[in-house]
Design a protein around this motif. Structure first.
Motif, short mmCIF file in Angstrom:
data_model
loop_
_atom_site.label_atom_id
_atom_site.label_comp_id
_atom_site.label_asym_id
_atom_site.label_seq_id
_atom_site.Cartn_x
_atom_site.Cartn_y
_atom_site.Cartn_z
N SER A 240 51.36 66.05 11.40
CA SER A 240 52.47 65.93 10.35
C SER A 240 53.69 65.48 10.97
O SER A 240 54.44 64.73 10.24
CB SER A 240 52.52 67.02 9.28
N SER A 241 54.15 65.88 12.08
CA SER A 241 55.47 65.67 12.72
C SER A 241 55.34 64.10 12.93
O SER A 241 56.65 63.52 12.96
CB SER A 241 55.56 66.73 13.98
N LEU A 242 54.16 63.58 13.33
CA LEU A 242 53.91 62.28 13.73
C LEU A 242 53.87 61.42 12.41
O LEU A 242 54.54 60.27 12.60
CB LEU A 242 53.08 62.12 14.69
N LEU A 243 53.52 61.97 11.45
CA LEU A 243 53.33 61.27 10.07
C LEU A 243 54.66 61.11 9.45
O LEU A 243 54.92 60.02 8.76
CB LEU A 243 52.32 62.23 9.27
N VAL A 244 55.84 61.87 9.73
CA VAL A 244 57.15 61.62 9.20
C VAL A 244 57.73 60.42 9.44
O VAL A 244 58.34 59.55 8.72
CB VAL A 244 58.04 63.00 9.42
N PRO A 245 57.86 60.05 10.78
CA PRO A 245 58.50 58.81 11.24
C PRO A 245 57.57 57.81 10.67
O PRO A 245 58.05 56.65 10.20
CB PRO A 245 58.65 58.95 12.61
N THR A 246 56.42 57.59 10.78
CA THR A 246 55.37 56.63 10.18
C THR A 246 55.85 56.37 8.46
O THR A 246 55.88 55.30 8.08
CB THR A 246 53.90 57.05 10.43
N SER A 247 55.90 57.55 7.87
CA SER A 247 56.20 57.58 6.44
C SER A 247 57.53 56.81 6.11
O SER A 247 57.68 55.77 5.41
CB SER A 247 56.03 58.75 5.55
N ILE A 248 58.50 57.16 7.18
CA ILE A 248 59.91 56.68 6.84
C ILE A 248 59.89 55.18 7.32
O ILE A 248 60.37 54.28 6.45
CB ILE A 248 60.85 57.24 7.69
N VAL A 249 59.04 54.70 8.07
CA VAL A 249 58.93 53.06 8.43
C VAL A 249 58.09 52.50 7.29
O VAL A 249 58.73 51.43 6.89
CB VAL A 249 58.19 52.97 9.82
N PHE A 250 57.10 53.29 6.85
CA PHE A 250 56.22 52.59 5.74
C PHE A 250 57.35 52.45 4.46
O PHE A 250 57.27 51.40 3.73
CB PHE A 250 55.22 53.53 5.37
N GLU A 251 58.02 53.33 4.17
CA GLU A 251 58.86 53.35 3.05
C GLU A 251 60.04 52.04 3.22
O GLU A 251 60.16 51.39 2.35
CB GLU A 251 60.04 54.45 2.88
N ALA A 252 60.46 52.17 4.56
CA ALA A 252 61.55 50.98 4.79
C ALA A 252 60.95 49.74 4.54
O ALA A 252 61.40 48.70 4.29
CB ALA A 252 61.92 51.23 6.27
N THR A 253 59.71 49.53 4.97
CA THR A 253 58.91 48.26 5.03
C THR A 253 58.56 47.77 3.59
O THR A 253 58.86 46.66 3.20
CB THR A 253 57.44 48.36 5.64
#
Lengths: 320, 596
Positions: A240-253
């Motif tokens: 999950s700690s690695l999923l957070v930045p992925t989700s942030i980038v996903f949202e930004a995308t």
């Protein structure tokens, strides 16, 4: 393991006659201690704390500058061609194309990014763990169906499908768009989590302590969620700690493409979308820099957490 | 009548202008002839984005397409291209020998019968060359209501005697059979549009119309050769077999590119409006990004843009550099404006109340909206339903004044409170996600918020916005939207109330696909529209439409926002680029290319 337990652990239970105290240290404490010795991880925590403070302080910034995030100052913050003016005394990080304060919007954008990143991760983790545990433990037809379902989700061209979902259910308010964005991200993130949890559960359920529990008459639900689940804390935390930045980038995308968070709520992605880089570089560097910093910090922290829980694993970035 | 086309000039000014024009014989210095002697030859390269929805003049209704068809499908009357907007307003005879007037007997005393003579020298590009006849013009008009691809304009059926019946019958013909359509056309007459002889057309109107020359001068009513009866209108086969009576003919057509070359039968001496300097015109399509097109023009790989303005982001750079190849052309129209859904049941039907709408008139910072388009050099605030340069415009009329047109939210709030809404309103606001519309929407939202109005924005595509959201009366009555910011431009400049004010405010036309999106209806306005349409002189038309404008603004039917200029860029070698504002394009038949 809770913090109170940790505190209790810190108190020596018993003094050895020789005068030397030997502390029993739990795996969690060992991991925390390793993490605290990881300079990059500590630096990441500091950066994240600053960004969180930045996000929390958004309303304060708005009141200090006197510029609410949605307020437009077309007369003072845009020139006669309508172009936004750069950093100045009134607008520390410049104005955006509608004449809004970039600093204040970046702070509110941090709230969105962190909120979406964490909320989507929590949602994805919940779904992922439940599906993973069910598939792994029950096995058979349930496993076959759930595993294929995960495969199907993982094989989707996620960005295209996300855009289709977001455009089909065009939300009528910014809050709905926030909710939709979180859901879309979670839908496309849980499968990776579920798959790994499933693998872990399959190996765990053959362990002796599960057999012991079963022989003591424990039911399926109890074994799954009381006996097995605590053993998943380490891998799930790392993931999950690695999923957070992925989700942030996903949202930004998604927001960059105009199908994520809807205006006027600021998000780093939509701020980037709004930027005309040729004439206003600050519109690129402020949200872009924050996005980079945040995701890098989360990634490095996630890396540190993984190292701490599993010192033998490979690092994302090798450090000396 | 078209979505986001463009506008027309103060009628009072038109008379003066015509005199001035006659005095200087046309193309004044502002009209902009470039230095140097025009040279023949070369290939004019045009860079465009999308394939036009229609090529057939009977149905082509986008600005650039109508401008394009001027090169190969002549109409009876047309406007002159010029970089001085006022010079583009008057009508000139094109295929007609002269402008019909009461004095020369072209218009009957009651204003209902027009006798139009064709000029000499008109020939089709057929082999052997065949003269263009009055019957060809009759065929052209009949084709506008073909069931396969009809014209979208209501003017002909509204005005010309017998056209309604003809079209009703035509609607029942098999739209998949070219023969059935051809037979119907040849077998049925329009009582009010007949060929008296090869060179004389007689038109009978249901009622007088001061704008009839503009209406019959639209490309819909261009002449059609008998060969067109062999094809389904606007079908792929039709597009491969267009026939020309202008200076150019289409020699190649595909979805990616079309090519015009000289029409060998064109008689240069008899065409007063065209020069045809270039040998060949190539239109390359599929270049969707305005930035990409701009780059091509700056590099000289293309000469002119087909259907896209200069990207907004490039305007300040080009303007500040005083780049002579960059121009801002007058293109007046109220675009965009805020329309109220007067039928919405939301907020206890607040938008149906005049006092509420009047309060909102004060809320908007129009200068901020103009800045979304590149500032007041590119777009100017508009204060009433008629933009400068359109009939009915009155420069002194400013019914809802605010300081510097920047809005007065406090006044809005106070008036809203007085109207019985002290706690404000909540309005549903679908907005388009293309172009500058998201920025406009956010500006409007912030302005309304300052007035105590909560705006719920919902994104919409341009196509859905005009095709469904705004034009579905059931949705309007159900309160699916409250306010929206569409644009509108009239089909011609000059006496254009029929094409500008009427479509937006004639409540009798309300229904599916009506551009009176908000269901505004006022009997007094409708009555005045009928009177204004029949006005015989420019002065009468000006007075009548100015009254319509005033009533509509008293009712606060819309919040006019801005009028935009049309930005263009061109390659270094093009000369004499003269603009046709109604078509948002340059006149290709006047352009010449300088040799390097």
């Amino acid at each position: 393991m809770s913090l109170t337990e940790l505190a209790a652990d810190a108190v020596p239970a018993d003094a050895e006659p020789s005068g030397r105290k030997i502390q029993g240290r739990s795996p969690f404490r060992l991991a925390m201690s390793r993490l605290m010795h990881d300079k990059m991880a500590v630096a990441s925590i500091v950066v994240l704390v600053l960004i969180i403070l930045f996000a929390i302080g958004a309303p304060l910034l708005a009141s200090w500058t006197g510029h609410p995030y949605g307020a437009q100052y077309p007369d003072i913050a845009r020139d006669s061609w309508g172009l936004p003016k750069g950093p100045s005394k009134q607008f520390w990080l410049g104005a955006d194309p509608l004449g809004r304060d970039v600093l204040v919007r970046a702070a509110y954008g941090a709230r969105i990014s962190l909120f979406v990143g964490i909320a989507a991760t929590v949602l994805a983790t919940l779904i992922g763990v439940v599906i993973g545990v069910l598939a792994g433990y029950i096995g058979g037809a349930v496993d076959a169906i759930l595993a294929r379902f995960m495969d199907v989700v993982l094989s989707f061209p996620y960005l295209l499908v996300a855009i289709v979902i977001a455009t089909t259910f065009r939300p009528h308010s910014t809050w709905l768009s926030l909710l939709l964005t979180i859901t879309v991200i979670a839908i496309f993130s849980f499968a990776a989590m579920a798959r790994i949890v499933r693998g872990q559960v399959i190996s765990l359920k053959e362990k002796e302590f599960i057999e012991a529990a079963r022989s003591l008459g424990a039911g399926r639900m109890r074994i799954m969620f009381v006996d097995i689940l605590p053993n998943l804390v380490a891998p799930v935390t790392v993931l999950s700690s690695l999923l957070v930045p992925t989700s942030i980038v996903f949202e930004a995308t998604l927001s960059f493409l105009g199908v994520g968070i809807q205006p006027p709520m600021p998000s780093w992605g939509s701020m980037l979308n709004d930027a005309d880089y040729r004439s206003s570089l600050w519109l690129l560097f402020v949200p872009g820099g924050l996005l980079l910093l945040t995701t890098l910090a989360f990634n490095l922290l996630g890396d540190g957490i993984r190292d701490a829980f599993d010192p033998r694993s490979e690092r994302l970035i090798t450090r000396k | 009548m078209s979505v986001e086309k463009t506008g027309l000039k103060a009628a009072a000014a038109i008379g003066t202008l015509a005199v001035a024009l006659a005095a200087c014989g046309g193309g004044g210095s502002n009209g902009g002839s470039d230095e140097g002697t025009p040279q023949k030859g070369g290939t004019l390269k045009i860079a465009g984005s999308s394939v036009p929805d229609h090529i057939d003049p009977a149905s082509a209704y986008s600005t650039v397409n109508q401008g394009f068809s001027r090169n190969w499908a002549l109409t009876l009357f047309t406007n002159k291209a010029s970089n001085n907007f006022n010079e583009t307003i008057p009508n000139y005879p094109d295929a007609a020998a002269e402008l019909p007037t009461k004095e020369n007997g072209g218009i009957s005393a009651d204003g209902k019968t027009y006798t139009i003579k064709l000029r000499d020298g008109l020939k089709w590009n057929t082999n052997p060359a065949r003269p263009v006849t009055a019957a060809d013009f009759v065929r052209g008009l009949k084709r506008t209501c073909n069931p396969a691809s009809p014209a979208g304009a209501p003017y002909y059926t509204d005005l010309i005697e017998g056209m309604d019946d003809f079209c009703k019958g035509y609607g029942k013909v098999d739209a998949k059979s070219a023969k059935a359509m051809g037979d119907y056309q040849e077998g049925h007459d329009v009582s009010g549009y007949t060929a008296k002889d090869d060179k004389t057309l007689v038109v009978k109107l249901k009622q007088p119309a001061g704008d009839f020359l503009n209406i019959i001068g639209m490309s819909f009513a261009s002449a059609a050769p008998k060969e067109y009866d062999n094809y389904i209108p606007d079908s792929p086969e039709f597009r491969q077999h267009t026939v020309s009576d202008g200076p150019y003919q289409m020699t190649s057509y595909s979805d990616k590119k079309f090519v015009l070359e000289r029409n060998p039968n064109w008689d240069a001496a008899s065409d007063k409006l065209r020069k045809a300097y270039v040998d060949r015109i190539e239109i390359d399509l599929g270049q969707d990004s305005p930035d990409q097109v701009e780059q091509q023009l700056e590099q000289g790989t293309a000469d002119l843009a087909w259907d896209q303005p200069v990207p907004t982001s490039a305007i300040p750079r080009l303007a500040q550099a005083k780049d002579k190849r960059f121009r801002l052309q007058d293109n007046p129209g109220v675009n965009p404006y805020i329309v109220f859904n007067t039928l919405s049941p939301n907020n206890k039907g607040a938008l149906g109340k005049k006092a509420v709408r009047q309060a909102i008139e004060y809320a908007i910072d129009k200068v901020a909206i103009a800045k979304n388009y590149g500032g007041v050099n590119v777009a100017q605030p508009v204060r009433s339903a008629v933009a400068p340069g359109n009939v009915g415009y009155d420069a002194n009329y400013n019914p809802y004044p605010t300081n510097n047109d920047s809005g007065d939210p406090a006044k809005c709030k106070q008036m809203l409170s007085a109207a019985g809404y002290p706690n404000g309103l909540t309005l549903k606001f679908p907005y388009r996600t293309n172009s500058n519309h998201p920025r406009n929407a956010q500006s409007i939202q912030a302005n309304l918020q300052a007035c105590g109005i909560t705006v719920q924005m919902s994104p919409d595509t341009n196509g859905n916005f005009y095709g469904t959201t705004l034009v579905t009366p059931a949705d309007a009555k159900a309160g699916k939207w409250d306010i929206a910011a569409p644009g509108w431009g009239p089909d011609w400049y000059g006496n254009n109330g029929r094409s500008g004010l009427q479509p937006l405010f004639d409540g009798r036309m309300y229904g599916p696909n009506s551009p009176d999106y908000g269901g505004y209806n006022n009997d007094q306005v409708n009555k005045l529209i009928d009177q204004a349409n029949q006005a015989q002189t420019q002065a009468e038309a000006q007075t009548a439409w100015a009254q319509v404008n005033k009533l509509v603004m008293d009712d606060a039917a819309i919040v006019p926002l801005i009028t935009q200029k049309f930005s263009t860029y061109q390659s270094a070698r093009v000369r004499d680029t003269l603009f046709l504002p109604a078509f948002q394009t340059y006149d290709y038949s006047l352009v010449w290319l300088a040799k390097k």
